[in-house]
Design an enzyme around this catalytic site. Structure first.
Site, PDB file in Angstrom:
ATOM      1  N   SER A  35      16.255  11.797  -9.045  1.00 25.28           N
ATOM      2  CA  SER A  35      15.806  10.529  -8.477  1.00 25.28           C
ATOM      3  C   SER A  35      14.624   9.941  -9.239  1.00 25.28           C
ATOM      4  CB  SER A  35      15.430  10.712  -6.999  1.00 25.28           C
ATOM      5  OG  SER A  35      14.422  11.699  -6.843  1.00 25.28           O
TER       6      SER A  35
ATOM      7  N   ASP B  83      -2.015   9.945  -3.710  1.00 22.72           N
ATOM      8  CA  ASP B  83      -0.802  10.755  -3.692  1.00 22.72           C
ATOM      9  C   ASP B  83      -0.734  11.609  -2.434  1.00 22.72           C
ATOM     10  OD1 ASP B  83       1.609  11.525  -4.712  1.00 22.72           O
ATOM     11  OD2 ASP B  83       0.824  12.476  -6.513  1.00 22.72           O
TER      12      ASP B  83
ATOM     13  N   SER C 154       4.062   7.678  -5.547  1.00 25.45           N
ATOM     14  CA  SER C 154       5.247   6.954  -6.038  1.00 25.45           C
ATOM     15  C   SER C 154       6.531   7.655  -5.620  1.00 25.45           C
ATOM     16  CB  SER C 154       5.184   6.867  -7.568  1.00 25.45           C
ATOM     17  OG  SER C 154       4.876   8.138  -8.123  1.00 25.45           O
TER      18      SER C 154
ATOM     19  N   ASN D 212       8.681  17.462   0.263  1.00 19.99           N
ATOM     20  CA  ASN D 212       7.768  18.513   0.721  1.00 19.99           C
ATOM     21  C   ASN D 212       7.468  18.355   2.209  1.00 19.99           C
ATOM     22  OD1 ASN D 212       6.797  20.137  -1.793  1.00 19.99           O
ATOM     23  ND2 ASN D 212       6.819  18.012  -2.455  1.00 19.99           N
TER      24      ASN D 212
ATOM     25  N   GLY E  39       0.918   9.846  -9.521  1.00 17.44           N
ATOM     26  CA  GLY E  39       0.374   8.938  -8.527  1.00 17.44           C
ATOM     27  C   GLY E  39       1.283   8.817  -7.319  1.00 17.44           C
TER      28      GLY E  39
ATOM     29  N   LYS F 224      -1.281  18.458  -3.915  1.00 14.79           N
ATOM     30  CA  LYS F 224      -0.994  17.643  -2.733  1.00 14.79           C
ATOM     31  C   LYS F 224       0.333  18.042  -2.115  1.00 14.79           C
ATOM     32  CE  LYS F 224       2.183  15.037  -4.903  1.00 14.79           C
ATOM     33  NZ  LYS F 224       3.567  14.735  -4.504  1.00 14.79           N
TER      34      LYS F 224
ATOM     35  N   GLU G 250       8.801  21.367  -4.820  1.00 14.32           N
ATOM     36  CA  GLU G 250       7.787  21.906  -5.725  1.00 14.32           C
ATOM     37  C   GLU G 250       6.640  22.596  -4.978  1.00 14.32           C
ATOM     38  OE1 GLU G 250       7.765  22.351  -8.831  1.00 14.32           O
ATOM     39  OE2 GLU G 250       8.874  20.790  -9.887  1.00 14.32           O
TER      40      GLU G 250
END
Length: 347
Positions: free
Chosen positions: A12, A245, A139, A257, A137, A192, A282
């Site tokens: 994606s 982020d 996104s 996540n 960032g 994050k 991740e």
């Protein structure tokens, strides 16, 4: 100046970035490692597996043969999962003969080696690399592909290289800033995901907005403490790749996540969650790396370490929350003072 750019990874995010580049008039070679998927993208002019209902603009061609995708390009964008970076890097090195500019857009840290992605790339393919730039960032690919206004940061040790990539990607829907703090940008983007997993868990448990706000605020303190100890500028964590982020990943259903954490909070096992997601989460892998980094640098990371115990040691989620809430009392400014002192020490 228009150029031909190779994007490695037909998921994606790689596809959404291919759309940004194509909108800017560049020719994009989108490489994927599944021939059927590549053929479908070219036939349908869409990547319905990852971005259903989004029509790809002209200028994007999907490739299965890596040699063809890389032929004659000067800029290569790595959009593969962290665990695939070394394998793909080695394949690139065996093919490319001239120096290339590398942009990586993934967010993670390699467990055990504890390397950031740019460090992994330097170790694997430094001899064919002009510069390494990270694009990061707040996104979501789903929104970028719909041309919804998005703002990101590109960071590099070489500011001229960062500015070149800024010009390559920037348009009226996709605003790009530059930053020289490569460490801070990568650490913020990677860690994050841990806090987003935890935020999903709190939502899955039904704990509400108060808990999430506290989690995000205290999580940012952990990210900043570790990042500064590793040499980052603390101000970076107040920017797009830090708090920006963190907000988008902890609060959106687009965040894989957050979705994974939400399922964990509702009682699913980690194996069940990962099987159901269909995409790489991740934050799971990065949680292990963050736990190892906190021990290496002697940095207090109670949220990250609590999540590590839940994911890898089978600890009870609600008990971990109670333990976090029951820690000894502190003055909030102690955290800020700690960060300032660490920054002074590292300089």
């Amino acid at each position: 100046m228009k150029e031909t750019v190779a994007i490695l990874g037909a998921g994606s995010w790689g596809t959404a970035l291919a759309m940004v580049l194509a909108d800017n008039g560049h020719a994009v070679r989108l490489w994927g490692n599944e021939k059927d998927h590549v053929d479908t993208i070219n036939r349908e002019q869409a990547n319905n597996r990852y971005l259903p209902g989004v029509e790809l603009p002209e200028g994007i061609t999907a490739y299965y043969e890596l040699e063809e995708a890389l032929e004659g390009v000067e800029t290569v964008v790595f959009a593969v999962p962290t665990k695939a970076f070394r394998e793909v890097s080695r394949r690139v090195k065996s093919i490319v003969k001239d120096k290339i500019t590398i942009v990586h857009v993934s967010k993670g840290i390699e467990p055990d080696s504890l390397m950031r992605i740019s460090e992994m790339l330097e170790e694997e393919i430094a001899d064919i690399t002009k510069d390494i730039i990270v694009l990061s960032g707040p996104s979501h690919a789903e929104e970028v592909s719909r041309r919804i206004p998005t703002t990101v940061t590109v960071a590099s040790k070489n500011m001229q290289a960062a500015q070149k990539i800024q010009d390559l990607f920037m348009n009226q829907n996709f605003r790009v800033y530059t930053n020289q703090d490569l460490v801070g940008v990568e650490i913020g983007g990677a860690l994050k995901n841990i806090i987003a997993l935890a935020a999903g868990i709190t939502d899955g448990l039904g704990y509400g907005d108060n808990a999430k706000a506290a989690l995000m605020t205290r999580g940012l303190a952990e990210i900043t403490r570790l990042g500064v100890k590793m040499g980052a500028d603390p101000l970076t964590f107040l920017g797009l790749t830090g708090i920006g982020d963190l907000i988008v990943t902890c609060t959106s259903v687009h965040s894989r996540n957050w979705r994974a954490g939400n399922l964990l909070g509702k009682g699913k096992s980690l194996d069940e969650v990962l099987e159901s997601m269909g995409m790489v989460v991740e934050g799971v892998r990065t949680t292990k790396a963050a736990h190892q980094l906190s021990e290496k640098y002697h940095v207090k990371m109670p949220i990250a370490n609590a999540l590590y115990d839940v994911l890898f040691n089978g600890k009870d989620i609600k008990q971990e929350v109670e333990d976090l809430m029951g820690r000894s009392k502190k003055h909030e400014m102690e955290e800020l003072i700690d960060i300032v002192n660490i920054a002074k020490e590292e300089r």
